[in-house]
Design a protein around this motif. Structure first.
Motif, short mmCIF file in Angstrom:
data_model
loop_
_atom_site.label_atom_id
_atom_site.label_comp_id
_atom_site.label_asym_id
_atom_site.label_seq_id
_atom_site.Cartn_x
_atom_site.Cartn_y
_atom_site.Cartn_z
N LEU A 109 0.82 -1.21 0.00
CA LEU A 109 0.00 0.00 0.00
C LEU A 109 0.86 1.26 0.00
CD1 LEU A 109 -2.83 -1.21 2.37
CD2 LEU A 109 -3.06 -0.61 -0.05
N ARG A 110 1.96 1.24 0.74
CA ARG A 110 2.85 2.41 0.71
C ARG A 110 3.52 2.55 -0.66
NH1 ARG A 110 5.96 3.27 6.49
NH2 ARG A 110 6.52 1.08 6.24
N LYS A 111 3.83 1.44 -1.28
CA LYS A 111 4.39 1.50 -2.64
C LYS A 111 3.40 2.16 -3.59
CE LYS A 111 6.10 -1.37 -6.46
NZ LYS A 111 5.58 -0.44 -7.46
N GLN A 112 2.14 1.74 -3.51
CA GLN A 112 1.11 2.33 -4.37
C GLN A 112 0.99 3.83 -4.12
OE1 GLN A 112 -2.58 0.16 -3.81
NE2 GLN A 112 -1.62 -1.80 -4.27
N ASP A 113 1.05 4.23 -2.85
CA ASP A 113 0.94 5.65 -2.50
C ASP A 113 2.12 6.45 -3.05
OD1 ASP A 113 -1.37 5.04 -1.11
OD2 ASP A 113 -0.43 5.11 0.87
N ILE A 114 3.34 5.90 -2.91
CA ILE A 114 4.53 6.59 -3.40
C ILE A 114 4.51 6.70 -4.92
CG2 ILE A 114 7.05 6.38 -3.66
CD1 ILE A 114 7.02 5.15 -0.78
N ASP A 115 4.18 5.60 -5.58
CA ASP A 115 4.16 5.60 -7.05
C ASP A 115 3.07 6.52 -7.60
OD1 ASP A 115 6.27 3.86 -7.00
OD2 ASP A 115 5.09 2.08 -7.51
N ALA A 116 1.97 6.67 -6.85
CA ALA A 116 0.88 7.55 -7.29
C ALA A 116 1.17 9.01 -6.95
CB ALA A 116 -0.43 7.11 -6.65
N LYS A 156 15.69 6.75 0.70
CA LYS A 156 15.36 7.42 -0.56
C LYS A 156 14.83 6.34 -1.49
CE LYS A 156 17.21 9.87 -4.50
NZ LYS A 156 18.43 10.04 -5.30
N PRO A 157 13.66 6.52 -2.06
CA PRO A 157 13.09 5.47 -2.92
C PRO A 157 13.93 5.20 -4.16
CG PRO A 157 11.42 7.10 -2.35
CD PRO A 157 12.74 7.65 -1.90
N TYR A 158 13.93 3.95 -4.57
CA TYR A 158 14.48 3.48 -5.84
C TYR A 158 15.98 3.75 -6.01
CZ TYR A 158 9.60 2.64 -6.72
OH TYR A 158 8.32 2.18 -6.60
N MET A 159 16.74 3.72 -4.91
CA MET A 159 18.20 3.76 -5.04
C MET A 159 18.66 2.39 -5.53
SD MET A 159 19.67 5.83 -1.71
CE MET A 159 18.74 4.92 -0.47
N SER A 160 19.74 2.40 -6.30
CA SER A 160 20.29 1.14 -6.81
C SER A 160 21.71 0.97 -6.31
CB SER A 160 20.28 1.12 -8.33
OG SER A 160 21.21 2.07 -8.83
N GLY A 161 22.19 -0.27 -6.34
CA GLY A 161 23.57 -0.53 -6.00
C GLY A 161 24.52 0.20 -6.94
N ALA A 181 17.15 -2.59 -2.47
CA ALA A 181 17.58 -1.82 -3.64
C ALA A 181 16.53 -1.86 -4.74
CB ALA A 181 18.90 -2.38 -4.17
N ASP A 182 16.42 -0.76 -5.47
CA ASP A 182 15.51 -0.64 -6.63
C ASP A 182 14.04 -0.73 -6.26
OD1 ASP A 182 17.69 -0.56 -8.64
OD2 ASP A 182 17.99 -2.64 -8.00
N THR A 183 13.69 -0.49 -4.99
CA THR A 183 12.29 -0.51 -4.58
C THR A 183 11.92 0.84 -3.94
OG1 THR A 183 12.55 -1.25 -2.28
CG2 THR A 183 12.57 -2.96 -4.01
N HIS A 184 10.63 1.00 -3.70
CA HIS A 184 10.15 2.24 -3.07
C HIS A 184 10.69 2.41 -1.66
CE1 HIS A 184 7.54 -0.76 -1.28
NE2 HIS A 184 7.18 0.15 -0.38
N ARG A 185 11.15 1.33 -1.02
CA ARG A 185 11.63 1.43 0.35
C ARG A 185 13.14 1.21 0.47
NH1 ARG A 185 11.53 -3.37 3.38
NH2 ARG A 185 10.73 -2.23 5.14
N SER A 186 13.88 1.51 -0.60
CA SER A 186 15.32 1.35 -0.54
C SER A 186 15.91 2.27 0.52
CB SER A 186 15.95 1.63 -1.91
OG SER A 186 15.73 2.96 -2.31
N HIS A 187 16.88 1.74 1.25
CA HIS A 187 17.53 2.53 2.30
C HIS A 187 18.92 2.00 2.59
CE1 HIS A 187 15.10 -0.66 4.18
NE2 HIS A 187 15.99 -0.69 5.17
N ILE A 188 19.80 2.92 2.91
CA ILE A 188 21.18 2.59 3.25
C ILE A 188 21.24 2.24 4.74
CG2 ILE A 188 23.55 3.43 3.40
CD1 ILE A 188 22.74 5.39 1.07
N MET A 189 21.73 1.04 5.04
CA MET A 189 21.82 0.57 6.42
C MET A 189 23.26 0.70 6.90
SD MET A 189 18.90 -0.90 7.51
CE MET A 189 19.28 -2.28 8.56
N ILE A 190 23.40 1.26 8.10
CA ILE A 190 24.72 1.34 8.74
C ILE A 190 24.55 0.87 10.19
CG2 ILE A 190 26.69 2.80 9.34
CD1 ILE A 190 25.54 4.79 7.17
N THR A 191 25.12 -0.29 10.48
CA THR A 191 25.05 -0.85 11.83
C THR A 191 26.48 -0.94 12.36
OG1 THR A 191 23.11 -2.15 11.22
CG2 THR A 191 24.24 -2.77 13.25
N PRO A 192 26.86 -0.04 13.28
CA PRO A 192 28.24 -0.07 13.77
C PRO A 192 28.62 -1.46 14.30
CG PRO A 192 27.12 1.90 14.51
CD PRO A 192 26.08 1.02 13.88
#
Length: 196
Positions: A109-116, A156-161, A181-192
């Protein structure tokens, strides 16, 4: 009559056991701010829970950072802070969860909202910070945490490697990587990495 009294006792006892105690607003604010960078703590807006377990504003903010106290439904502790540019995304997730949607439904549902274009996401990566701990490492009265773990996320949505130059799977302890990656919920993860 005895059966009615016994039933009343069982119902009252069950209700009392089922209720979750909510920490004071001061305690919730202190715990929530563990997830905030120090320079933003004084001006961060803090959301937490009232005595009914409803999410409310515990403290207004003025610097664009929103922090959320630990949910009374959680077994353990997880608090987070994030850029107010992510608030529509986070609020939509909470709304869908409250309406009974599971994770897969929320995601779709969030993907649909972002894409719309009805759910606006930031054009540049926006930060979120998360702190977790066990309930044994949490002081309910004061809000203090010990032995907590931190995680940093940039959404940030739709970031790619290829675009970011990041691996799309965890590679080494503490190394940033691109999740979803390449999705509406792409995010960079940093776990020390643990220093132990």
């Amino acid at each position: 009559m005895k059966n009615l009294m016994l039933l009343s006792f069982v119902l009252c006892f069950g209700i009392a056991i089922g209720q979750t105690k909510i920490p004071s607003a001061e305690s919730q604010i202190k715990t929530a701010l563990y997830a905030s960078p120090e320079m933003y703590q004084d001006g961060a807006k803090v959301l937490g829970y009232n005595e009914k377990g409803e999410l409310v504003t515990l403290r207004e903010g003025n610097n664009g950072l929103i922090c959320i106290a630990n949910s009374p439904k959680r077994n353990g502790v997880m608090v987070s802070c994030y850029s107010d540019k992510l608030e529509t995304y986070m609020a939509r997730g909470r709304e869908l969860a409250d309406s009974g949607k599971n994770e897969a439904e929320k995601r779709e549902l969030r993907k649909q909202d972002i894409d719309a274009g009805t759910l606006i996401m930031p054009k540049e990566p926006a930060a979120a910070y998360m702190v977790t701990a066990t309930k044994e490492d949490y002081d309910f009265e004061t809000g203090a945490l010990t032995n907590s773990k931190m995680r940093y996320v940039l959404y940030k949505p739709y970031m790619s490697g290829a675009e970011t130059g990041l691996p799309t799977k965890p590679s080494a302890p503490g190394m940033p990587w691109l999740m979803d990656a390449d999705t509406h919920r792409s995010h960079i993860m940093i776990t020390p990495a643990d220093n132990n």
